[in-house]
Design an enzyme around this catalytic site. Structure first.
Site, PDB file in Angstrom:
ATOM      1  N   GLY A   8       3.634   5.764   7.376  1.00 15.85           N
ATOM      2  CA  GLY A   8       3.254   4.367   7.082  1.00 15.85           C
ATOM      3  C   GLY A   8       3.487   3.328   8.207  1.00 15.85           C
ATOM      4  N   ASP A  13       4.691  -2.956   7.212  1.00 14.91           N
ATOM      5  CA  ASP A  13       5.555  -2.679   7.064  1.00 14.91           C
ATOM      6  C   ASP A  13       6.180  -2.359   7.786  1.00 14.91           C
ATOM      7  OD1 ASP A  13       5.104  -5.204   4.823  1.00 14.91           O
ATOM      8  OD2 ASP A  13       6.379  -3.608   3.749  1.00 14.91           O
ATOM      9  N   ALA A  79       3.621   4.844   3.339  1.00 19.02           N
ATOM     10  CA  ALA A  79       2.639   5.380   3.094  1.00 19.02           C
ATOM     11  C   ALA A  79       1.627   5.298   1.922  1.00 19.02           C
ATOM     12  CB  ALA A  79       2.635   6.425   4.088  1.00 19.02           C
ATOM     13  N   GLN A  81      -1.558   4.248  -0.113  1.00 14.67           N
ATOM     14  CA  GLN A  81      -3.665   3.113  -0.488  1.00 14.67           C
ATOM     15  C   GLN A  81      -3.280   2.379  -1.121  1.00 14.67           C
ATOM     16  OE1 GLN A  81      -6.301   1.903  -0.721  1.00 14.67           O
ATOM     17  NE2 GLN A  81      -6.260   1.732  -2.562  1.00 14.67           N
ATOM     18  N   SER A  82      -3.192   1.160  -0.145  1.00 21.67           N
ATOM     19  CA  SER A  82      -2.498   0.146  -0.832  1.00 21.67           C
ATOM     20  C   SER A  82      -3.135  -1.580  -0.821  1.00 21.67           C
ATOM     21  CB  SER A  82      -1.165  -0.588   0.672  1.00 21.67           C
ATOM     22  OG  SER A  82      -2.280  -1.543   1.711  1.00 21.67           O
ATOM     23  N   SER A 123       6.226  -1.780  -5.790  1.00 23.94           N
ATOM     24  CA  SER A 123       4.967  -3.040  -5.682  1.00 23.94           C
ATOM     25  C   SER A 123       5.507  -4.261  -7.254  1.00 23.94           C
ATOM     26  CB  SER A 123       3.896  -2.906  -5.841  1.00 23.94           C
ATOM     27  OG  SER A 123       3.375  -4.301  -5.425  1.00 23.94           O
ATOM     28  N   GLU A 125       3.110  -5.428  -8.222  1.00 25.65           N
ATOM     29  CA  GLU A 125       1.628  -5.368  -8.739  1.00 25.65           C
ATOM     30  C   GLU A 125       1.949  -4.418 -10.328  1.00 25.65           C
ATOM     31  OE1 GLU A 125      -1.878  -5.712  -8.358  1.00 25.65           O
ATOM     32  OE2 GLU A 125      -1.253  -7.437  -7.566  1.00 25.65           O
ATOM     33  N   TYR A 147      -4.319   0.998  -8.422  1.00 28.25           N
ATOM     34  CA  TYR A 147      -2.560   0.903  -7.208  1.00 28.25           C
ATOM     35  C   TYR A 147      -1.847   0.745  -8.676  1.00 28.25           C
ATOM     36  CZ  TYR A 147      -0.116  -1.220  -4.317  1.00 28.25           C
ATOM     37  OH  TYR A 147       1.656  -1.458  -3.417  1.00 28.25           O
ATOM     38  N   HIS A 177       4.266  -9.392   1.196  1.00 24.84           N
ATOM     39  CA  HIS A 177       4.557 -10.388   1.854  1.00 24.84           C
ATOM     40  C   HIS A 177       3.510  -9.611   3.339  1.00 24.84           C
ATOM     41  CE1 HIS A 177       6.104  -6.414   1.120  1.00 24.84           C
ATOM     42  NE2 HIS A 177       5.895  -6.317   2.669  1.00 24.84           N
TER      43      HIS A 177
HETATM   44  P1  NAP Z   1      -0.604  -0.924   5.063  1.00 22.39           P
HETATM   45  O1  NAP Z   1      -0.897  -1.657   6.172  1.00 22.39           O
HETATM   46  O2  NAP Z   1      -2.124  -0.384   4.319  1.00 22.39           O
HETATM   47  O3  NAP Z   1      -0.023   0.507   5.582  1.00 22.39           O
HETATM   48  C1  NAP Z   1       0.235   1.573   4.826  1.00 22.39           C
HETATM   49  C2  NAP Z   1       0.037   2.644   5.878  1.00 22.39           C
HETATM   50  O4  NAP Z   1      -0.269   4.037   5.198  1.00 22.39           O
HETATM   51  C3  NAP Z   1      -0.265   2.943   7.014  1.00 22.39           C
HETATM   52  O5  NAP Z   1       0.240   3.034   7.883  1.00 22.39           O
HETATM   53  C4  NAP Z   1      -1.539   4.068   6.450  1.00 22.39           C
HETATM   54  O6  NAP Z   1      -1.455   4.565   8.042  1.00 22.39           O
HETATM   55  C5  NAP Z   1      -0.780   4.769   6.018  1.00 22.39           C
HETATM   56  N1  NAP Z   1      -1.080   6.077   5.123  1.00 22.39           N
HETATM   57  C6  NAP Z   1      -2.156   5.127   4.257  1.00 22.39           C
HETATM   58  N2  NAP Z   1      -2.273   7.144   3.368  1.00 22.39           N
HETATM   59  C7  NAP Z   1      -1.800   7.860   4.052  1.00 22.39           C
HETATM   60  C8  NAP Z   1      -2.091   9.143   4.127  1.00 22.39           C
HETATM   61  N3  NAP Z   1      -1.997   9.560   3.048  1.00 22.39           N
HETATM   62  N4  NAP Z   1      -1.039   9.912   4.377  1.00 22.39           N
HETATM   63  C9  NAP Z   1       0.040   9.487   5.805  1.00 22.39           C
HETATM   64  N5  NAP Z   1       0.036   7.896   6.622  1.00 22.39           N
HETATM   65  C10 NAP Z   1      -0.796   7.590   5.592  1.00 22.39           C
HETATM   66  O7  NAP Z   1      -0.422  -1.540   4.071  1.00 22.39           O
HETATM   67  P2  NAP Z   1       1.887  -2.245   4.100  1.00 22.39           P
HETATM   68  O8  NAP Z   1       1.343  -3.983   3.419  1.00 22.39           O
HETATM   69  O9  NAP Z   1       2.572  -1.924   5.286  1.00 22.39           O
HETATM   70  O10 NAP Z   1       3.072  -1.782   3.077  1.00 22.39           O
HETATM   71  C11 NAP Z   1       2.968  -0.824   3.052  1.00 22.39           C
HETATM   72  C12 NAP Z   1       4.184  -0.406   1.861  1.00 22.39           C
HETATM   73  O11 NAP Z   1       4.796  -1.026   0.706  1.00 22.39           O
HETATM   74  C13 NAP Z   1       3.125   0.318   1.357  1.00 22.39           C
HETATM   75  O12 NAP Z   1       2.729   1.243   0.300  1.00 22.39           O
HETATM   76  C14 NAP Z   1       2.835  -0.397   0.135  1.00 22.39           C
HETATM   77  O13 NAP Z   1       1.931  -0.411  -0.907  1.00 22.39           O
HETATM   78  C15 NAP Z   1       4.097  -1.300  -0.345  1.00 22.39           C
HETATM   79  N6  NAP Z   1       3.445  -2.267  -0.565  1.00 22.39           N
HETATM   80  C16 NAP Z   1       3.275  -3.274  -0.056  1.00 22.39           C
HETATM   81  C17 NAP Z   1       3.500  -4.741  -0.327  1.00 22.39           C
HETATM   82  C18 NAP Z   1       2.943  -5.461   0.949  1.00 22.39           C
HETATM   83  O14 NAP Z   1       2.500  -6.898   0.346  1.00 22.39           O
HETATM   84  N7  NAP Z   1       2.830  -5.500   1.852  1.00 22.39           N
HETATM   85  C19 NAP Z   1       4.211  -5.132  -1.265  1.00 22.39           C
HETATM   86  C20 NAP Z   1       4.498  -4.153  -2.209  1.00 22.39           C
HETATM   87  C21 NAP Z   1       4.382  -2.458  -2.162  1.00 22.39           C
HETATM   88  P3  NAP Z   1      -3.243   4.866   8.452  1.00 22.39           P
HETATM   89  O15 NAP Z   1      -3.124   3.573   9.648  1.00 22.39           O
HETATM   90  O16 NAP Z   1      -3.607   6.028   9.432  1.00 22.39           O
HETATM   91  O17 NAP Z   1      -4.230   4.558   7.703  1.00 22.39           O
HETATM   92  O1  F7E Z   2      -5.096 -10.596  -2.792  1.00 24.54           O
HETATM   93  C1  F7E Z   2      -7.142 -12.877  -4.832  1.00 24.54           C
HETATM   94  C2  F7E Z   2      -6.674 -11.435  -5.143  1.00 24.54           C
HETATM   95  O2  F7E Z   2      -5.337  -8.558  -1.641  1.00 24.54           O
HETATM   96  C3  F7E Z   2      -4.114 -10.912  -3.599  1.00 24.54           C
HETATM   97  C4  F7E Z   2      -0.818  -5.509  -1.730  1.00 24.54           C
HETATM   98  O3  F7E Z   2       0.246  -5.479  -0.172  1.00 24.54           O
HETATM   99  O4  F7E Z   2       0.313  -7.078  -2.431  1.00 24.54           O
HETATM  100  C5  F7E Z   2      -0.729  -7.175  -1.741  1.00 24.54           C
HETATM  101  O5  F7E Z   2      -1.897  -6.979  -3.181  1.00 24.54           O
HETATM  102  C6  F7E Z   2      -5.050 -12.126  -4.677  1.00 24.54           C
HETATM  103  C7  F7E Z   2      -4.943 -11.623  -5.640  1.00 24.54           C
HETATM  104  O6  F7E Z   2      -2.520  -8.748  -2.977  1.00 24.54           O
HETATM  105  C8  F7E Z   2      -9.908 -13.024  -2.513  1.00 24.54           C
HETATM  106  O7  F7E Z   2      -7.835 -11.739  -6.427  1.00 24.54           O
HETATM  107  C9  F7E Z   2      -8.444 -14.375  -3.678  1.00 24.54           C
HETATM  108  O8  F7E Z   2      -5.434 -12.648  -6.689  1.00 24.54           O
HETATM  109  O9  F7E Z   2      -3.735  -9.909  -0.669  1.00 24.54           O
HETATM  110  P1  F7E Z   2      -4.046  -9.422  -1.395  1.00 24.54           P
HETATM  111  P2  F7E Z   2      -2.269  -8.465  -3.866  1.00 24.54           P
HETATM  112  O10 F7E Z   2      -3.846  -7.626  -4.715  1.00 24.54           O
HETATM  113  O11 F7E Z   2      -1.573  -9.463  -4.432  1.00 24.54           O
HETATM  114  C10 F7E Z   2       1.354  -6.075  -3.491  1.00 24.54           C
HETATM  115  C11 F7E Z   2       2.246  -6.873  -3.612  1.00 24.54           C
HETATM  116  C12 F7E Z   2       0.979  -4.748  -3.133  1.00 24.54           C
HETATM  117  O12 F7E Z   2       1.792  -3.654  -3.106  1.00 24.54           O
HETATM  118  C13 F7E Z   2      -0.559  -4.345  -2.699  1.00 24.54           C
HETATM  119  O13 F7E Z   2      -0.220  -3.049  -1.655  1.00 24.54           O
HETATM  120  O14 F7E Z   2      -5.496 -13.353  -4.307  1.00 24.54           O
HETATM  121  N1  F7E Z   2      -8.201 -13.545  -3.654  1.00 24.54           N
HETATM  122  N2  F7E Z   2      -9.660 -13.936  -2.926  1.00 24.54           N
HETATM  123  C14 F7E Z   2      -8.190 -12.646  -2.995  1.00 24.54           C
HETATM  124  N3  F7E Z   2      -7.717 -11.071  -2.259  1.00 24.54           N
HETATM  125  C15 F7E Z   2      -8.932 -10.449  -0.838  1.00 24.54           C
HETATM  126  N4  F7E Z   2      -7.814  -9.502  -1.371  1.00 24.54           N
HETATM  127  N5  F7E Z   2      -9.783 -10.934  -0.689  1.00 24.54           N
HETATM  128  C16 F7E Z   2      -9.959 -12.285  -1.377  1.00 24.54           C
HETATM  129  O15 F7E Z   2     -11.836 -12.632  -0.764  1.00 24.54           O
END
Ligand code: NAP
Ligand code: F7E
Length: 321
Positions: A8, A13, A79, A81-82, A123, A125, A147, A177
């Protein structure tokens, strides 16, 4: 020179973690999947300092090859599907990437070199319909999306490999984040990008779903440091990483539009199709274990984060015009 493999690396991240590890003197390898057009924008500035290896979480052999080629001391499995809404449209694929992908990588590590340290991106979530507030490492999970369910699987399989094979495998339970590199579909970036576009006269309307939802939002640059700290402890322990403060989506809208001096009431409309089939209403993390044992704490607060993102979007849109 210590070597690390980041899955990823092209994501939000992954790009911050790669920068962080390079600054620590690591040799950094990144797993990337093949696509007809490369999507390396987030790592363009460090492209010549990292080694990219082709592979996919769906393909066990490619993971074994990537480990054999990079011989890392640490693997960060970022990595997935986030995007939560996409997980209702593609629940099986989400499970394949986000749940079984972690198992494939753990198996590959067990086969290639059991001494590799493994970080799993768990996460908040997983807490879903929360059982208590704030949520800590002992709070039971109640995921509310495919998810969240897939992440709970990834979390427990990581613990299982730690306990079954004595591997140094840990999960960071990270709360939301964000950053200027956040994908445009996530609510923070959707709002800051729209505020900047409206300011530039490029857009009039911003359609959102549930404005009442509360999240504990931090800065991605702060959170990747916690990942590294978790892998560089004497003991493998899972940690919650959060700011401890919760805000509504409407607060995010108010601050972002305030930054550009525009009244959101004139532009924001509610689109029922963006409301989720099952919502996570309230997340607020208790990261006291990480603060005391890792010496970690967030540096950027919510308002500074939103302002940073609006400013970056304003600048990028201005430069492109
Ligand atoms: P992101 O921006 O959606 O990045 C996801 C990465 O995973 C991309 O580099 C994507 O590659 C890669 N990927 C997806 N499917 C893959 C596959 N089958 N094989 C190899 N690579 C694949 O996510 P992020 O926000 O940086 O988050 C990083 C991780 O932390 C994720 O696991 C997410 O679920 C978790 N997480 C995120 C948050 C948050 O708030 N950001 C919080 C808690 C946990 P491509 O560029 O090719 O699409
Ligand atoms: O939604 C509300 C929505 O899609 C936050 C991922 O990084 O963090 C992320 O998941 C909130 C939700 O993030 C819209 O209903 C309102 O309550 O930014 P989000 P998420 O679902 O919290 C966790 C920790 C992860 O692990 C995940 O990978 O916002 N909301 N209106 C909306 N959300 C979106 N996307 N779009 C809207 O128009």
């Amino acid at each position: 020179m210590k070597r690390a493999l980041v899955t990823g690396i092209t994501g939000q991240d992954g790009s911050y973690l790669a920068e962080f590890l390079l600054a620590k003197g690591y040799e950094v390898f990144g797993l990337v999947r093949r696509s007809s057009t490369e999507s390396f924008e987030r790592i363009q500035h460090i492209r010549d300092r990292v080694t990219l290896l082709q592979g996919d979480l769906l393909d066990e052999n490619s993971l074994i090859s990537a480990l054999a080629d990079s011989r890392p001391a640490e693997v960060y499995n970022l990595a997935a599907q986030s995007f939560v809404p996409a997980s209702w449209n593609q629940p099986v694929l989400t499970g394949e990437f986000t749940a079984l992908g972690a198992t494939r990588l753990l198996e590959a590590i067990r086969i290639v070199d059991k001494s590799i340290r493994f970080y799993q991106a768990s996460s908040s979530e997983m807490f879903g319909r929360v059982r208590e507030t704030p949520q800590n490492e002992k709070t039971p999970f109640y995921p509310r999306s495919p998810y969240g369910v897939a992440k709970a699987y990834g979390h427990f399989i990581t613990i299982n490999y730690r306990e079954s094979y004595d591997m140094f495998a840990v999960s960071g339970i990270l709360f939301n984040h964000e950053s200027p590199r956040r994908g445009l579909e996530f609510v923070s970036r959707k709002v800051t990008h729209a505020a900047a576009r409206i300011k530039h006269g490029l857009q009039k309307e911003l359609r959102l779903g549930n404005l009442d939802a509360r999240r504990d939002w931090g800065f991605a640059g702060d959170y990747v440091e916690a990942m590294w700290k978790m892998l560089n402890q004497a003991e493998p322990i899972d940690y919650v990483i959060s700011t401890g403060k919760s805000h509504q989506v409407r607060d995010l809208v108010r601050i972002a539009f305030g930054r550009v001096g525009i009244d959101p009431e004139k532009h924001v409309t509610i689109d029922p199709s963006l409301v989720r089939p099952a919502e996570v209403d309230l997340l607020m993390g208790d990261s006291s274990l990480a603060r005391s044992r890792l010496g970690w704490e967030p540096r950027v607060d919510f308002e500074a984060l939103v302002n940073m993102m609006v400013d970056a979007d304003l600048a990028a849109i201005g430069a492109a015009r």
